[in-house]
Design a protein around this motif. Sequence first.
Motif, short mmCIF file in Angstrom:
data_model
loop_
_atom_site.label_atom_id
_atom_site.label_comp_id
_atom_site.label_asym_id
_atom_site.label_seq_id
_atom_site.Cartn_x
_atom_site.Cartn_y
_atom_site.Cartn_z
N PHE A 47 0.93 -1.60 -0.01
CA PHE A 47 -0.19 0.40 -0.02
C PHE A 47 0.95 1.41 0.02
CE2 PHE A 47 -1.01 -2.31 4.22
CZ PHE A 47 0.03 -1.61 5.17
N GLU A 48 0.21 2.26 -0.67
CA GLU A 48 0.88 3.73 -0.73
C GLU A 48 -0.17 5.03 0.54
OE1 GLU A 48 -0.14 6.57 -2.34
OE2 GLU A 48 1.84 7.72 -2.25
N TYR A 49 0.73 5.49 1.27
CA TYR A 49 0.22 6.63 2.20
C TYR A 49 0.61 7.85 1.30
CZ TYR A 49 -2.03 3.05 4.68
OH TYR A 49 -2.66 2.03 5.52
N PHE A 50 0.00 8.45 1.58
CA PHE A 50 -0.18 10.58 1.33
C PHE A 50 -0.53 11.30 1.96
CE2 PHE A 50 2.14 13.60 -1.32
CZ PHE A 50 1.45 14.29 -1.52
N SER A 51 0.02 12.11 3.20
CA SER A 51 -0.58 13.22 3.39
C SER A 51 -1.77 12.12 4.94
CB SER A 51 -1.34 14.06 2.97
OG SER A 51 -0.37 14.50 2.47
N GLU A 52 -1.60 11.17 5.34
CA GLU A 52 -2.24 10.14 5.76
C GLU A 52 -2.98 9.64 4.76
OE1 GLU A 52 -2.37 12.65 10.42
OE2 GLU A 52 -2.09 13.99 8.94
N THR A 53 -3.71 9.93 3.86
CA THR A 53 -4.92 8.83 3.27
C THR A 53 -4.00 7.56 2.66
OG1 THR A 53 -5.70 10.93 2.93
CG2 THR A 53 -6.31 9.08 1.17
N GLN A 54 -4.35 6.90 2.42
CA GLN A 54 -4.54 5.07 1.38
C GLN A 54 -4.42 5.94 0.01
OE1 GLN A 54 -5.72 1.20 1.65
NE2 GLN A 54 -4.05 0.63 3.10
N ARG A 55 -4.34 5.81 -0.59
CA ARG A 55 -4.33 6.07 -1.94
C ARG A 55 -3.80 5.00 -2.52
NH1 ARG A 55 -1.12 11.58 -4.19
NH2 ARG A 55 1.22 9.01 -3.61
N ASN A 56 -3.46 3.57 -2.26
CA ASN A 56 -3.56 2.52 -3.54
C ASN A 56 -3.25 1.70 -2.52
OD1 ASN A 56 -3.23 1.59 -5.77
ND2 ASN A 56 -1.05 1.76 -6.27
N LYS A 57 -3.78 0.30 -2.65
CA LYS A 57 -3.68 -0.63 -1.63
C LYS A 57 -3.39 -1.97 -3.34
CE LYS A 57 -5.42 -3.24 2.17
NZ LYS A 57 -5.05 -4.79 1.57
N GLY A 58 -2.49 -2.52 -2.37
CA GLY A 58 -2.28 -4.22 -3.71
C GLY A 58 -2.88 -5.02 -2.51
N ASN A 59 -2.42 -6.71 -3.92
CA ASN A 59 -3.56 -7.23 -3.39
C ASN A 59 -3.30 -8.45 -1.94
OD1 ASN A 59 -5.63 -9.08 -4.38
ND2 ASN A 59 -4.13 -9.91 -6.31
N PHE A 60 -3.12 -7.75 -1.56
CA PHE A 60 -3.19 -8.93 -0.03
C PHE A 60 -4.17 -8.35 0.92
CE2 PHE A 60 1.73 -9.48 0.33
CZ PHE A 60 1.68 -8.98 -0.84
N PRO A 61 -4.49 -9.96 1.97
CA PRO A 61 -5.17 -9.77 2.61
C PRO A 61 -5.84 -8.78 3.45
CG PRO A 61 -4.09 -11.42 2.92
CD PRO A 61 -3.74 -11.13 1.63
#
Lengths: 113, 109
Positions: A47-61
């Motif tokens: 996953f990726e975070y920018f300014s405390e917001t998750q912008r993108n998530k990979g394929n993980f449980p």
Amino acid sequence: KAGVTQTPRYLIKTRGQQVTLSCSPISGHRSVSWYQQTPGQGLQFLFEYFSETQRNKGNFPGRFSGRQFSNSRSEMNVSTLELGDSALYLCASSPQGEDTEAFFGQGTRLTVV
Amino acid sequence: GIQVEQSPPDLILQEGANSTLRCNFSDSVNNLQWFHQNPWGQLINLFYIPSGTKQNGRLSATTVATERYSLLYISSSQTTDSGVYFCAVPNQAGTALIFGKGTTLSVSS
């Protein structure tokens, strides 16, 4: 300028436990992303975070989660650990995230027994 | 999604030899990075190279974005060059890196 700092460097946990990993980005960088590296699957985006917001998530449980604090430091958490979660977890920071150069920390090597 | 392929998967060289590592990607991208993974696992930045050619000492890289490939050249290889080399490109949103499977380089003295 200090680089990306990940703690702890090594961790041994038992199946069923949970774990929290920490990442402090380069000063001024607002994007933090996490990757899992295993011999079988290679480097995979979590996953990726920018300014405390998750912008993108990979394929993980859903057992894999994360957060980012106002100082851009990030943590990732894995609950109900499985043997297959044993891996090198790498954190990267970049100024903006989108199409900017990413810099990686030394990683946290997690072993689940 | 974007696919990244690296070749060769393994490369064995004698010290002093030159080598070329290749990275192909399946869609147009805005940038590309080359990394060297050291024995302790850290990914060391080698090049951030959306297009064109860059050089840093014995290493150089060329990205031909229109043809969707990048090359990493290592000249006069040293044993310290051993390790795994990865290329990575951003996903569509630019918020994640897609990595190739890497090229494992072994340089012997």
